[in-house]
Design a protein around this motif. Sequence first.
Motif: not given
Length: 636
Positions: A178-179, A258-260, A184-187
Amino acid sequence: MSQTTAPRVRTLLLLLLAVTGALFAGAVPVSAHAALTGSDPQQGAVVAEAPAQVSLTFSEQVAMSDGSVRVLDPKGERVDTGKTSGQGGNTYAVKLHSGLPDGTFTVTYQVVSADSHPVSGAFTFSIGAPSTTTVAVSDQEAGGGFVGGLYGFARYVSYAGFILLVGGSAFVLACWQRGTGVRAVQRLVVSGWLALTGATLAMLMLRGSYTGSGKFGDIFDLNLLSDVLQTKTGAALVSRLLLLAAAALFIAVLFGAYEKREDEEEKGDLTFGLAIGGFVVAAGLAATWAMAEHASTGLQAGIAMPADVLHLLAVAVWLGGLSTLLVVLYRAPSIERSAVQRFSQVAFGSVAVLVVTGIYQSWRQVGSWSALTGTWYGQLLLIKVALVVVLVGIAYVSRRWTARLAQTPVKEPAKASTKASAKASTKASAKASAEAGEGGSGGGGGKRAAQLARQRAAVATARDKRLRDADPLRSGLRRSVLAEAGVAVVLLAVTTVLTSTEPGRTEEEAKAATAAASAAQTGEALSLDIPFDTGGQDGKGIARVELDPARVGGNDMHVYVERPNGKAFDIPEVKVSFTLKAKDIGPLPVVPDRIATGHWTASGVQIPMAGNWQIEVTVRTSDIDQVTVDKNAQIG
């Protein structure tokens, strides 16, 4: 970022800068990883005729180009041809011009050791007789100065970027999928990619000046850059850039498609594909360090390079995942306890791999207890081990917090709060629309309502954070993870300096080789016991011949004649001669003077060249009893 979080993060950054600065200040210039163990002519030697070439012997193979070795006459003019050549083994030579005058000549060299670190030095020899020289040798060692500091800092940034890129991606895929939707994780992961890419480009540009002149202007010399691209280190850096291009595609898919993806089966297939692709890219990036540094040279390189890749991957998964968890605990709205538990298990496996590969690499690079305590590399390694022990201890505390979180019934105050804030935001938006409709173009009610909605949303977010911070278990976990991150910053700085420090085993071997070469050059006192028997009454005894310093040139000789019981033997005459049969030299007679009972001496005994000399001693014990005995010995 909250008011309580900001000081902690700023403190962590200040710690990073302080430790990095302190360690690099002590680490520049970089320790040489190859040592000059011999030369011909020898250092400080005075030769009768000008040599045709100057040869240098190192403790290991080095990379040497034309101009790496320079020979300067007393006026500072170059007298070498500029062309260097290998002479077999670890010996390299440069030809000299003919017709050189008498005087003192200076030899300077600057080469690159097999593990990519620059080595420089200088020595002198004289033709005919020593003279004054105008040559001034720079005190700055290769790899030092401002450029060396920049290169060292780029190395640190590259390691940090690799850890954040690989560790953050692994944390998301293996522990908290889910991250991928958390900004913040993406950055964090993208920052790791940018740091590694920027540091790699900087190292590529700095490399030519770093291993050469050390001048800042040479950073932009395209000819030097072309030379760097043809070296092992240059190839590794270019390979790293190509792999980073693949990593950029990986990041785009991870935080994009992947996130979508909503279909669980399709997402599972994509997870497997990303895991395989990500591992290949991460292992390739780790290999760019293994193929160009310590692991690629010395003992068991074929085993050491894969072990080094595993070591780097384990460090990245552990420390990079830890950094991601720290960011999530402070910046993300929430994280499932199961995700924290999964990371705890992954971190434990990473530490196990780290310990096994670390023990092997330590044995390979140190090799002895004396090197562990008596060399800078060994001392740094002990500091690193101590930091790892501290880090594992703090990680144990974090695991206990994680276990307590797992045993505590889940309370979801944040969920209700989130619904309330969403409801408030919806109502505020509806009210804003109504006011906008009533107020028309002149009222400005829509702007005020939108501002009010943002304020209410901020209040709801702050309430959510207060509820999260009120959880003592989550707060305890955050504190322990923050402590881990602080120790990890120092550990990374120590590791970076360690990779640019001469391994203890190599340092001790180089010292031994240098000592052996120095002993061969300066010579050590030679002592030979030669039994004799003249055949007459009281004709047996031992003639001890001592030659100091037993080298080419002048030597002092002492002959002690003793009876079999060890007492001095008073005899009328002793003669000595030296013969080098391999070169058809001799016998060279020496008639020593008697200075005491059984003690004869001679000074200025000339040995014209090194070799296996036959030493003959003629002993006369009476007017008619005489014998000549001999023994061979290496002189020079």
